[in-house]
Design an enzyme around this catalytic site. Structure first.
Site, mmCIF file in Angstrom:
data_model
loop_
_atom_site.group_PDB
_atom_site.id
_atom_site.type_symbol
_atom_site.label_atom_id
_atom_site.label_comp_id
_atom_site.label_asym_id
_atom_site.label_seq_id
_atom_site.Cartn_x
_atom_site.Cartn_y
_atom_site.Cartn_z
ATOM 1 N N ARG A 52 0.932 -1.187 0.089
ATOM 2 C CA ARG A 52 0.151 0.166 -0.019
ATOM 3 C C ARG A 52 0.946 1.422 0.109
ATOM 4 O O ARG A 52 0.442 2.065 0.746
ATOM 5 C CB ARG A 52 -1.086 0.018 1.042
ATOM 6 N N ASP A 61 -4.271 -1.683 -3.733
ATOM 7 C CA ASP A 61 -5.533 -2.400 -4.063
ATOM 8 C C ASP A 61 -6.484 -1.672 -4.653
ATOM 9 O O ASP A 61 -6.478 -0.356 -4.568
ATOM 10 C CB ASP A 61 -6.041 -2.352 -2.321
ATOM 11 N N GLU A 83 -3.670 -5.436 -6.237
ATOM 12 C CA GLU A 83 -4.830 -6.776 -5.801
ATOM 13 C C GLU A 83 -5.893 -6.216 -6.262
ATOM 14 O O GLU A 83 -6.527 -5.194 -5.663
ATOM 15 C CB GLU A 83 -4.524 -6.684 -4.277
ATOM 16 N N ASP A 96 5.038 -3.313 4.937
ATOM 17 C CA ASP A 96 4.501 -2.085 5.439
ATOM 18 C C ASP A 96 6.012 -1.161 5.419
ATOM 19 O O ASP A 96 5.895 0.154 5.500
ATOM 20 C CB ASP A 96 3.594 -1.847 6.434
#
Length: 257
Positions: free
Chosen positions: A16, A44, A117, A240
């Site tokens: 992300r 995503d 994703e 992350d």
């Protein structure tokens, strides 16, 4: 023409974006992931009421914005009015939801790969064809894209439409034993098997490689776990904390020279 995706050695995938320090799936998070020299950025996507692909993790916007409700119940214009940064800290205000097109445009001149994703595809009619159309019309190179999903059905559908794009199957920890039994069935469909990191050991990695797959375990955020994954022989790490994983990678390479 076959698939031409070029996998970097020891790929570091910013989950992300650089989401440990910045609000996830925002331009700020992606920009800082690029600055950290990662191999790949993971995002995503969901779809809006007016069929725009937007970059957000949850089906609802409650957690990561000052709005409430499901992505699919809003138009893109309506979603753009919400703040997607303040939840991470007041100094991150005025971060707005991005479209996939905006991400493609920003990264078009960067030497970086994109791991997309596909979220909840069964809830978004025609999302597969819309996604493939956007990839096809984008200036972002197709051979720098991987699409991943927990949905085998959607990955099969993508493979039927486009034989060139690289695909990854995400595997939840609770489903790992079942998916593990079906690995041979997936060889003609997917290129990557991406499990929860707690499901991984060196024996499983060896099996995956023997079957011809690559693997990116998710979501690895500590030094000890990152080092363990590299020692197991993974092809990349979804994290992350990409800068921490880069440090581990560099130490391993330096120790081997």
């Amino acid at each position: 023409m076959g698939k031409t995706f070029l996998l970097p050695s020891y790929a570091i995938i910013a989950h992300r974006g650089n989401s440990y320090y910045y609000p996830e799936n925002t331009m700020l998070s992606i920009k800082n992931a690029v600055k950290s020299s990662v191999s790949m950025i993971e995002i995503d996507i969901h779809m809006t009421k007016d069929h725009e692909l937007v970059v957000v993790h949850d089906e609802k916007i409650d957690r990561t914005s000052n709005g409430k409700g499901r992505v699919r119940d809003y138009t893109l214009r309506e979603l753009k009015t919400f703040d997607f940064g303040t939840w991470k800290g007041a100094h991150f205000s005025n971060q707005h939801i991005m479209t996939l097109k905006e991400v493609f445009n920003y990264l078009a001149n960067e030497n970086i790969c994109l791991l997309i994703e596909l979220k909840c595809p069964h809830k978004y009619p025609n999302i597969v064809s819309i996604l493939l159309d956007e990839i096809g019309h984008s200036s972002f190179p197709k051979n720098q894209v991987i699409i991943q999903s927990f949905s085998v059905k959607s990955l099969i559908q993508i493979a039927q439409f486009d034989t060139q794009i690289s695909l990854g199957l995400l595997v939840k920890r609770r489903n790992f034993w079942l998916q593990n039994l079906k690995l041979k069935r997936y060889r003609k469909i997917v290129d990557f098997i991406n499990p929860h990191y707690k499901s991984v050991n060196s024996r499983w990695i060896a099996k995956i490689h023997k079957l011809g797959f690559k693997t990116f375990p998710y979501t690895v955020n500590t030094f000890q776990t990152g080092l363990k994954m590299f020692n197991y022989g993974v092809d990349g790490i979804i994290s992350d904390r990409p800068e921490l994983m880069i440090d581990i990678k560099d130490n391993i390479i330096e120790a081997g020279t």
